[in-house]
Design a protein around this motif. Structure first.
Motif, PDB file in Angstrom:
ATOM      1  N   LYS A 210      33.846  43.855  42.500  1.00  8.70           N
ATOM      2  CA  LYS A 210      33.349  44.419  41.243  1.00  8.70           C
ATOM      3  C   LYS A 210      34.188  45.642  40.919  1.00  8.70           C
ATOM      4  N   ASP A 211      35.074  45.521  39.960  1.00  8.45           N
ATOM      5  CA  ASP A 211      36.005  46.623  39.751  1.00  8.45           C
ATOM      6  C   ASP A 211      35.846  47.332  38.413  1.00  8.45           C
ATOM      7  N   VAL A 212      34.917  46.882  37.566  1.00 10.26           N
ATOM      8  CA  VAL A 212      34.729  47.552  36.282  1.00 10.26           C
ATOM      9  C   VAL A 212      33.241  47.812  36.082  1.00 10.26           C
ATOM     10  N   ALA A 213      32.932  49.017  35.634  1.00 11.24           N
ATOM     11  CA  ALA A 213      31.541  49.306  35.283  1.00 11.24           C
ATOM     12  C   ALA A 213      31.436  49.355  33.768  1.00 11.24           C
ATOM     13  N   PHE A 214      30.601  48.479  33.243  1.00 13.00           N
ATOM     14  CA  PHE A 214      30.383  48.409  31.804  1.00 13.00           C
ATOM     15  C   PHE A 214      29.076  49.144  31.519  1.00 13.00           C
ATOM     16  N   ALA A 215      29.185  50.278  30.799  1.00 10.68           N
ATOM     17  CA  ALA A 215      27.985  51.070  30.509  1.00 10.68           C
ATOM     18  C   ALA A 215      27.451  50.667  29.163  1.00 10.68           C
ATOM     19  N   MET A 216      26.365  49.900  29.182  1.00 15.34           N
ATOM     20  CA  MET A 216      25.794  49.419  27.928  1.00 15.34           C
ATOM     21  C   MET A 216      25.146  50.593  27.189  1.00 15.34           C
ATOM     22  N   THR A 217      25.439  50.716  25.915  1.00 12.92           N
ATOM     23  CA  THR A 217      24.829  51.792  25.141  1.00 12.92           C
ATOM     24  C   THR A 217      23.870  51.266  24.090  1.00 12.92           C
ATOM     25  N   ARG A 218      24.036  50.019  23.725  1.00 11.78           N
ATOM     26  CA  ARG A 218      23.160  49.466  22.686  1.00 11.78           C
ATOM     27  C   ARG A 218      23.059  47.970  22.915  1.00 11.78           C
ATOM     28  N   ALA A 219      21.857  47.466  22.888  1.00 10.41           N
ATOM     29  CA  ALA A 219      21.693  46.025  23.046  1.00 10.41           C
ATOM     30  C   ALA A 219      20.526  45.570  22.210  1.00 10.41           C
ATOM     31  N   SER A 220      20.639  44.376  21.707  1.00  8.97           N
ATOM     32  CA  SER A 220      19.522  43.818  20.954  1.00  8.97           C
ATOM     33  C   SER A 220      19.437  42.345  21.279  1.00  8.97           C
ATOM     34  N   SER A 221      18.280  41.793  21.061  1.00  9.55           N
ATOM     35  CA  SER A 221      18.154  40.362  21.331  1.00  9.55           C
ATOM     36  C   SER A 221      17.252  39.741  20.281  1.00  9.55           C
ATOM     37  N   ARG A 222      17.515  38.482  20.030  1.00 11.79           N
ATOM     38  CA  ARG A 222      16.712  37.746  19.061  1.00 11.79           C
ATOM     39  C   ARG A 222      16.361  36.416  19.707  1.00 11.79           C
ATOM     40  N   ILE A 223      15.078  36.142  19.772  1.00 10.68           N
ATOM     41  CA  ILE A 223      14.656  34.861  20.332  1.00 10.68           C
ATOM     42  C   ILE A 223      14.286  33.948  19.180  1.00 10.68           C
ATOM     43  N   VAL A 224      15.049  32.871  19.025  1.00 12.17           N
ATOM     44  CA  VAL A 224      14.847  31.984  17.875  1.00 12.17           C
ATOM     45  C   VAL A 224      14.321  30.645  18.370  1.00 12.17           C
ATOM     46  N   PRO A 225      13.127  30.275  17.937  1.00 12.94           N
ATOM     47  CA  PRO A 225      12.632  28.950  18.321  1.00 12.94           C
ATOM     48  C   PRO A 225      13.232  27.859  17.430  1.00 12.94           C
ATOM     49  N   ARG A 226      13.432  26.698  18.007  1.00  9.57           N
ATOM     50  CA  ARG A 226      13.927  25.541  17.256  1.00  9.57           C
ATOM     51  C   ARG A 226      12.982  24.380  17.516  1.00  9.57           C
ATOM     52  N   VAL A 227      12.588  23.739  16.468  1.00  8.76           N
ATOM     53  CA  VAL A 227      11.762  22.546  16.638  1.00  8.76           C
ATOM     54  C   VAL A 227      12.441  21.400  15.914  1.00  8.76           C
ATOM     55  N   GLU A 228      12.777  20.349  16.673  1.00  8.91           N
ATOM     56  CA  GLU A 228      13.349  19.148  16.067  1.00  8.91           C
ATOM     57  C   GLU A 228      12.513  17.976  16.521  1.00  8.91           C
ATOM     58  N   GLY A 229      11.709  17.452  15.615  1.00  6.03           N
ATOM     59  CA  GLY A 229      10.773  16.406  16.011  1.00  6.03           C
ATOM     60  C   GLY A 229       9.748  17.010  16.945  1.00  6.03           C
ATOM     61  N   ASP A 230       9.708  16.487  18.160  1.00  6.41           N
ATOM     62  CA  ASP A 230       8.804  17.062  19.143  1.00  6.41           C
ATOM     63  C   ASP A 230       9.544  17.916  20.153  1.00  6.41           C
ATOM     64  N   GLU A 231      10.853  18.041  19.952  1.00  6.99           N
ATOM     65  CA  GLU A 231      11.663  18.792  20.909  1.00  6.99           C
ATOM     66  C   GLU A 231      11.631  20.275  20.567  1.00  6.99           C
ATOM     67  N   ILE A 232      11.220  21.058  21.542  1.00  2.00           N
ATOM     68  CA  ILE A 232      11.221  22.500  21.330  1.00  2.00           C
ATOM     69  C   ILE A 232      12.360  23.091  22.154  1.00  2.00           C
ATOM     70  N   SER A 233      13.136  23.946  21.525  1.00  2.40           N
ATOM     71  CA  SER A 233      14.138  24.664  22.292  1.00  2.40           C
ATOM     72  C   SER A 233      14.217  26.085  21.755  1.00  2.40           C
ATOM     73  N   PHE A 234      14.776  26.946  22.543  1.00  2.92           N
ATOM     74  CA  PHE A 234      14.893  28.336  22.132  1.00  2.92           C
ATOM     75  C   PHE A 234      16.323  28.807  22.292  1.00  2.92           C
ATOM     76  N   ILE A 235      16.715  29.689  21.415  1.00  6.31           N
ATOM     77  CA  ILE A 235      18.020  30.319  21.554  1.00  6.31           C
ATOM     78  C   ILE A 235      17.790  31.813  21.691  1.00  6.31           C
ATOM     79  N   ILE A 236      18.348  32.398  22.708  1.00  5.95           N
ATOM     80  CA  ILE A 236      18.278  33.854  22.836  1.00  5.95           C
ATOM     81  C   ILE A 236      19.658  34.394  22.484  1.00  5.95           C
ATOM     82  N   ASP A 237      19.715  35.136  21.393  1.00  5.92           N
ATOM     83  CA  ASP A 237      20.974  35.750  20.966  1.00  5.92           C
ATOM     84  C   ASP A 237      20.973  37.198  21.407  1.00  5.92           C
TER      85      ASP A 237
END
Lengths: 365, 407
Positions: free
Chosen positions: B276-303
Motif C-alpha cells: 500500500k503505497d498511496v494514501a488517498f484522503a477523501m474529502t467529499r463523498a456522496s452516494s445515490r441508491i437507485v432502485p430498478r424494477v424490470e418486470g419482477d426483477e429488482i436490482s439496485f445501483i449504488i452510485d
C-alpha cells in the motif's frame, strides 16, 4: 343591542381567529396526518386548507348578508324561532365543550412535560380564572390580547422549529401521492377538523368594525393557519421521520426535546415551548369561552353578558375534568371537532341556502 | 367593610395558590446521570433489567472550578450506580436505595445497550426510551460488546467524565468514517420504518498496554494496563435483534454505500500489488441508491462519487502526472467499490439485514410495487442484485508534487 362600543378591527379579527384555531391540538397534528396518509400527510393539510377556506367563505357570506346582526337573530328570520333557539342551545353546548377540551388538553400537556405532580384540577382552575378575568371585559380586550400575543407566539414558534431544520431529511416526505383517493378524502376531512375554532365567526359577526372586509380577513387568517400547520407537519416529518411521528402523542413537542438552541445559552427549549403553548391554549380558550357566553347573551337577549360567564364556569370545569385519561380526552376532542363541523359548516350552509332561496337579507346590506 | 374583607380574603387565597412550582426539582436535590447503561441479566432463572448510570458528584465538579480551589483531587467526579428490577423503570427507581438524591436523566447524552439485551431485541428498550419524557431523542445510542455496566466502569482518559469522553469520540468520528454514529431518534426511525434494518455504533473496552495503544479491533488481548473505551465497528440488527457486528473496514464500506462517509483515508496499492503505497484522503463523498424494477426483477445501483487529496506517496516514482493520477483515481474507485461490496455481502448473505435501507428506497421510488412485495421482502432481499459504481477524483496532491528523492 351591543353593550358598548365593542368593535374589533381587521387585524384584531385576523389575530383573534388565528389564535383561536392555534392551540395545543396542533402538537398532535403531525401524528394524525401521518396515521391517515403516512408520507402524504402534508398533502392532506393542503387539501384541508382548501376545504377550510370554502367553509370560511360560507361563514363570511352570511356575515356579509346580515351585517351587524347576530347569528341567532338572522337564523330566526330564516329558519324560524324554534329551530334557531335549538341551534343556539347546540352552539352553547359546543362552545362549552370546546373550551373544556382546550383547557383539558393544555392541562395534560403541562402535566406531561412540566408539572407532573401538580393536580390537573389546579391547572384547569388557574387557567380558567385568568380567562374569566380577561373575557369579562368583553370582546375588544380579548381581541386586543390576541393581537398582542400573536407575534409573541408566531415568531418564537418559527424560530424554534427552524433550529431543527439542519436535522431534516426531506426524503422522508417520499413517496408522494401513494395514498388511495378514498383514504385521502377521509384523511383531509379529518385534517380539516383541526381548523375547528373557525365557527367562532358565527358569533363574531356583529362585532366586526369592517364587515365588508370579511373575505380578506378570512383569506389571511385561514392562509396563515394552514401555513403554520404545513410548516409544522413538514418539519416534524422530515426531522422525526414519518413512522416515529405516528408513535408520539405530541410529535410537535417531541421535536423540541431533541434540539439544542445555538449559542449554548439555552440548551433545552422545553420551557420556552411550554410557555408558547400556554399562550396558544390561553387565547384559544378565551375565544371559545367568550363565544359560549356571547351565544347565551344573544339567545336570551339579556342586558349584559358577564353574568353568563359565571354560569358557564362550573359546566366547563366539570366537562374538563370528566375524561379519565388522555385517551378519553382525545376521544372528547374528536366529538367536539365533529360538533364543530356540524355547527360550523352544516348549519351555516343550510341557513345561507335558505336565506338565498327566501331572498332574506340584512337591513343595511 | 364587608366587601373589603371579602376582597382581602380573595387576595390572600390567590396569594396562597401562586406560591410557585409545585413540581420543582432543585438542582442540589438531583443526581444527574451522564451516561446510562442497560443490560439484561438472568437471576434465579428470571430475566431482569440491570440499569446502570454514572452520576455526577456535584461537589467535586464544583471544586474544580476557579473558585473552589482543589478539592478532594483523587476522587472520581462521578459515581457508578446500578440496580436490578423486573422492568427497566423499576430498576431505575431501585437506584433510590443507594442514591441520596433523586435520579435525573434528562442530561444523559450517551445511552449504552448491553449485548445480551440487544440480542434479545431492542424493541423493549426502544419503548422505554420513547415513552419516557426525560430521555432526550438526540442522545447517542451505542451497543456494547459485552455488558454495558463494564463500559460504564472504565475510566476516562482525556476528559473528566466518561460521558464527555465518549461524546467526544462520537463527535470525532467523521474524520475517519469508520464508525456509524446514530442518535435515538434515527435509531428508532430505522427500527420502525419498513424495509430498513437498524444499525448502531459499537462501543468496546480495550486494555491499554504500557506503551502505546493495542491493535485496533484486538480488544481481547490481556495487558495489565488501564482499561479504556473505543468505538469500533457497527452493530447490525435484524428485525430489531442484534445479528452481528461489522468490523471497521466493513463499516467504512457501509458508510460509503449510504453516503454518510465524510472524510477518511483509503490506502491504495498503485505501483506494486502487495504494497500500500498511496494514501488517498477523501474529502467529499456522496452516494445515490437507485432502485430498478424490470418486470419482477429488482436490482439496485449504488452510485458513489468520492473526491480527495493525495496525502502520502510511499515511493519515488513520479506521481504528479495526469496518467498516474488517473491510475490513482481508478485504484481508489476500485478500493471503495471493494469496501462497499464487502459490506453489502456481509449484510445480504451473513446477516440478511437490510441495513442499506434498500426496501425503504424501493418504497419511496416504486410505492405500488413495494406494496405487492412488502410481505416477502425478507426472502427477496438476500438475492437482490446490487451494482456498485464508484467514481473517484484526486483534486490536490498536498504541499508537494512528486516525492522528493532522498540521497
Amino acid at each position: 343591542m351591543l353593550t358598548n362600543n365593542d368593535l374589533i378591527t381587521v387585524p384584531q379579527a385576523v389575530a383573534l381567529i388565528i389564535m383561536t384555531v392555534l392551540e395545543v391540538g396542533l402538537l398532535s397534528l403531525p401524528r394524525e396526518v401521518a396515521t391517515y396518509a403516512e408520507s402524504d400527510g402534508w398533502i392532506l393539510v393542503i387539501i384541508a386548507w382548501l376545504l377550510a377556506f370554502i367553509c370560511s367563505l360560507v361563514l363570511s357570506t352570511l356575515i356579509r348578508r346580515f351585517p351587524g346582526e347576530t347569528f341567532i337573530e338572522y337564523s330566526q328570520k330564516v329558519i324560524g324561532k324554534f329551530l334557531a333557539f335549538a341551534i343556539g342551545v347546540i352552539l352553547i353546548i359546543h362552545f362549552v365543550l370546546a373550551t373544556a377540551v382546550v383547557i383539558r388538553t393544555f392541562a395534560e400537556v403541562t402535566n406531561a412535560f412540566m408539572l407532573p405532580n401538580t393536580p390537573r384540577e389546579f391547572i384547569i382552575i388557574a387557567q380558567m380564572l385568568l380567562t374569566i378575568y380577561l373575557i369579562r371585559h368583553g370582546i375588544e380586550p380579548t381581541a386586543r390580547i390576541a393581537e398582542i400575543l400573536f407575534p409573541l407566539l408566531l415568531v418564537p414558534i418559527f424560530a424554534m422549529y427552524m433550529i431543527a431544520l439542519p436535522k431534516a431529511d426531506f426524503t422522508e416526505l417520499l413517496p408522494v401521492f401513494n395514498t388511495p383517493i378514498k383514504t385521502m378524502a377521509v384523511g383531509s376531512l379529518y385534517t380539516m377538523l383541526n381548523f375547528f375554532g373557525l365557527e367562532i365567526l358565527l358569533i363574531l359577526g356583529p362585532y366586526l368594525k369592517r364587515p365588508d372586509k370579511i373575505y380578506w380577513t378570512m383569506f389571511v387568517s385561514v392562509g396563515v393557519i394552514a401555513l403554520i400547520f404545513l410548516f409544522i407537519v413538514i418539519i416534524t416529518f422530515s426531522v422525526l421521520g414519518v413512522q416515529p411521528a405516528k408513535q408520539f402523542i405530541w410529535p410537535g413537542m417531541t421535536i423540541i426535546r431533541m434540539i439544542t438552541a445555538p449559542g449554548r445559552v439555552f440548551e433545552r427549549l422545553d420551557a420556552l415551548a411550554m410557555a408558547l403553548w400556554t399562550i396558544a391554549s390561553f387565547t384559544a380558550s378565551n375565544s371559545m369561552y367568550l363565544a359560549g357566553a356571547l351565544t347565551c347573551f344573544h339567545l336570551t337577549k339579556a342586558r349584559e353578558f358577564k353574568f353568563f360567564i359565571t354560569i358557564l364556569f362550573p359546566w366547563i370545569y366539570f366537562l374538563a375534568s370528566l375524561p379519565p385519561s388522555i385517551i378519553a380526552t382525545e376521544k372528547l376532542r374528536h366529538i367536539v371537532r365533529w360538533g364543530s363541523v356540524s355547527v360550523g359548516i352544516a348549519v351555516p350552509v343550510i341557513v345561507l341556502l335558505l336565506s338565498i332561496i327566501m331572498k332574506k337579507k340584512g337591513e343595511t346590506a | 367593610m364587608g366587601k373589603r374583607f371579602v376582597t382581602i380574603l380573595i387576595i390572600v387565597f390567590i396569594l396562597f395558590s401562586f406560591t410557585g412550582c409545585w413540581s420543582r426539582r432543585e438542582i442540589e436535590k438531583l443526581a444527574m446521570a451522564t451516561i446510562i447503561g442497560t443490560d439484561k441479566v438472568t437471576i434465579d432463572g428470571q430475566d431482569k433489567w440491570l440499569i446502570s448510570a454514572n452520576m455526577i458528584k456535584p461537589r467535586d465538579l464544583a471544586s474544580q472550578g476557579p473558585l473552589g480551589g482543589n478539592g478532594s483531587g483523587s476522587d472520581k467526579p462521578t459515581v457508578l450506580v446500578s440496580s436490578i428490577g423486573a422492568t427497566a423503570w423499576e430498576a431505575g427507581r431501585n437506584l433510590a436505595a443507594r442514591l441520596p438524591r433523586r435520579e435525573y436523566i434528562s442530561h444523559a447524552n450517551i445511552f449504552v445497550i448491553g449485548e445480551r439485551l440487544a440480542r434479545d431485541g431492542v424493541d423493549q428498550i426502544i419503548d422505554v426510551i420513547l415513552r419516557s419524557k426525560d430521555i432526550r431523542l438526540n442522545t447517542w445510542v451505542l451497543v456494547a460488546k459485552g455488558q454495558a455496566l463494564d463500559i460504564l466502569e472504565t475510566e476516562p482518559e482525556f476528559e473528566e467524565l466518561l460521558s464527555q469522553e465518549v461524546m467526544g469520540i462520537v463527535q470525532n468520528q467523521p474524520v475517519a468514517s469508520k464508525v456509524f454514529t446514530i442518535d435515538i431518534k434515527r435509531f428508532a426511525n430505522q427500527l420502525i420504518t419498513p424495509g430498513q434494518d437498524a444499525v448502531a455504533s459499537c462501543i468496546e473496552i480495550f486494555e491499554r498496554k504500557e506503551e502505546g495503544q493495542s491493535q485496533p479491533g484486538n480488544s481481547s488481548d490481556k495487558g495489565n494496563g488501564q482499561k479504556a473505551v473505543r468505538l469500533g465497528g457497527t452493530a447490525v440488527f435484524r428485525k430489531g435483534k442484534l445479528a452481528g457486528w461489522l468490523n471497521d473496514e466493513e463499516t467504512k464500506g457501509y458508510l460509503y454505500g449510504i453516503g454518510r462517509a465524510r472524510q477518511g483515508i483509503i490506502s491504495l496499492s498503485v505501483h506494486e500489488l502487495d504494497k500500500k503505497d498511496v494514501a488517498f484522503a477523501m474529502t467529499r463523498a456522496s452516494s445515490r441508491i437507485v432502485p430498478r424494477v424490470e418486470g419482477d426483477e429488482i436490482s439496485f445501483i449504488i452510485d458513489i462519487k468520492a473526491e480527495g487529496d493525495l496525502q502520502q506517496h510511499d515511493d519515488t516514482r513520479p506521481i504528479a502526472r495526469p496518467d498516474v493520477i488517473k491510475a490513482v483515481e481508478q485504484k481508489a474507485a476500485h478500493e471503495i467499490k471493494a469496501l462497499v461490496e464487502n459490506a453489502l455481502n456481509k449484510a445480504q448473505n451473513e446477516f440478511e439485514a437490510d441495513i442499506f435501507g434498500f426496501g425503504n428506497r424501493l418504497h419511496k421510488r416504486y410505492p405500488q410495487f413495494w406494496k405487492q412485495i412488502q410481505q416477502d421482502w425478507r426472502e427477496i432481499y438476500p438475492d437482490i442484485k446490487v451494482t456498485v459504481n464508484v467514481e473517484a477524483k484526486v483534486r490536490r496532491t498536498g504541499m508537494i508534487t512528486d516525492t522528493p528523492a532522498v540521497n
